[in-house]
Design a protein around this motif. Structure first.
Motif, mmCIF file in Angstrom:
data_model
loop_
_atom_site.group_PDB
_atom_site.id
_atom_site.type_symbol
_atom_site.label_atom_id
_atom_site.label_comp_id
_atom_site.label_asym_id
_atom_site.label_seq_id
_atom_site.Cartn_x
_atom_site.Cartn_y
_atom_site.Cartn_z
ATOM 1 N N UNK A 42 21.929 4.162 23.436
ATOM 2 C CA UNK A 42 20.873 4.902 24.134
ATOM 3 C C UNK A 42 21.226 6.389 24.216
ATOM 4 N N UNK B 82 24.734 -1.068 23.799
ATOM 5 C CA UNK B 82 23.454 -0.528 24.270
ATOM 6 C C UNK B 82 23.583 0.852 24.910
ATOM 7 N N UNK B 83 24.546 0.994 25.769
ATOM 8 C CA UNK B 83 24.655 2.248 26.518
ATOM 9 C C UNK B 83 24.893 3.451 25.593
ATOM 10 N N UNK C 141 20.940 7.267 34.437
ATOM 11 C CA UNK C 141 20.482 5.869 34.354
ATOM 12 C C UNK C 141 20.098 5.505 32.923
ATOM 13 N N UNK C 142 20.576 4.363 32.513
ATOM 14 C CA UNK C 142 20.262 3.873 31.160
ATOM 15 C C UNK C 142 19.331 2.677 31.303
ATOM 16 N N UNK C 143 18.223 2.665 30.582
ATOM 17 C CA UNK C 143 17.313 1.507 30.700
ATOM 18 C C UNK C 143 18.034 0.230 30.296
ATOM 19 N N UNK C 144 17.736 -0.863 30.979
ATOM 20 C CA UNK C 144 18.446 -2.116 30.651
ATOM 21 C C UNK C 144 18.142 -2.582 29.243
ATOM 22 N N UNK D 247 13.947 6.040 24.448
ATOM 23 C CA UNK D 247 13.606 4.635 24.719
ATOM 24 C C UNK D 247 12.772 4.059 23.579
#
Lengths: 168, 109
Positions: A18, A14-15, B22-25, A33
């Motif tokens: 993103x 995920x990280x 910050x990365x959204x969960x 997002x």
């Protein structure tokens, strides 16, 4: 791939997924997002299927890149995959910056494909073969973007010395 | 190689900056519950189309039935001839019944 395994793999990546989505969206957090959410929906609904031809990470990065292109085109925003812009920087590099230059500002001055190839190679640590899969271009083209991108970025770094690597 | 080190150092610095970002969960997208799955929707659309075609066909057929005039049936009733087996129909008469067509001449005479 089973759904639970798929969800676990997505959570594991995920990280970096993103961060890659953000880089594909020209560092726009909100767009990133949206792109990532759309990617997850696509994958979990089976509209994008992992075929084991490459690593899961490489495939996921390719899906993210394509989804970012689609969403940005739908919204008539900047097209990040403009072909034919390989030889000239997107912004004039010879203008002296007024403020301390950050990494993203420097990379934005590169043509989109060159910046993406460099990010995949140096930031995400991918091989050129994997990059050609993510970008869906030939290995020769990847090498061309890689060499030209390196040359241009070095020139930009020389022109805009990033003090302490531009940490804000 | 020295050039690559410059770039590696550049991207390492970028990674360090991003490490603080910050990365959204990770959120699993909820599966969208569709009242009508796609296959069912296609089937319903096909059924409606077929029904419409059938109705149109019936309506057209009924219309064509009304426009055609009723046909007249003529029944001809005649005396049934006795079958002689001959191609020429001749009335069968015995000799005792037979009368000469010129008998009246001899009677007049």
């Amino acid at each position: 791939m089973e759904r639970q395994l798929l969800e676990q793999s997505l959570a594991d990546h995920h990280r970096e997924a993103y961060l890659w989505a953000r880089q594909c969206c020209r560092y726009d957090d909100e767009q990133a997002k949206d792109v990532l959410q759309e990617v997850y929906v696509k994958i979990l609904e089976g509209r994008a299927r992992y075929n084991n031809l490459s690593s899961f990470r490489t495939w996921l990065f390719a899906v993210i890149r394509y989804t970012a292109l689609d969403i940005l085109r739908e919204k008539h925003l900047v097209i990040v995959d403009e072909p034919g812009d390989n030889d000239h920087p997107a912004l004039p590099a010879d203008e002296p910056p007024d403020e301390p230059v950050d990494y993203e500002a420097l990379l934005r001055q590169l043509p989109a494909r060159q910046a993406q190839v460099l990010l995949l190679a140096f930031y995400h640590g991918m091989t050129l073969e994997a990059i050609s899969t993510v970008m869906d271009i030939s290995l020769g083209t990847v090498r061309t973007h890689y060499d030209r991108g390196k040359k241009q970025l070095k020139e930009l770094i020389a022109l805009n010395p990033v003090q302490d690597h531009g940490r804000r | 190689m020295e050039d690559d080190k410059i770039l590696e150092s550049f991207f390492d610095g970028m990674k360090q900056v991003d490490a603080q970002r910050p990365v959204p969960p990770f959120r699993k997208p909820r599966p969208v519950r569709r009242l009508w799955p796609p296959a069912l929707r296609y089937a319903a659309a096909a059924a409606v189309t077929i029904a419409m075609v059938a109705v149109l066909y019936r309506v057209r057929q009924k219309g064509s039935e009304q426009t055609t005039p009723p046909k007249d049936i003529v029944i001809v009733v005649g005396p049934e001839a006795t079958r002689t087996g001959s191609l020429v129909n001749t009335s069968e008469q015995s000799l005792s019944e037979w009368t000469s067509p010129t008998r009246y001449l001899s009677e007049d005479f």
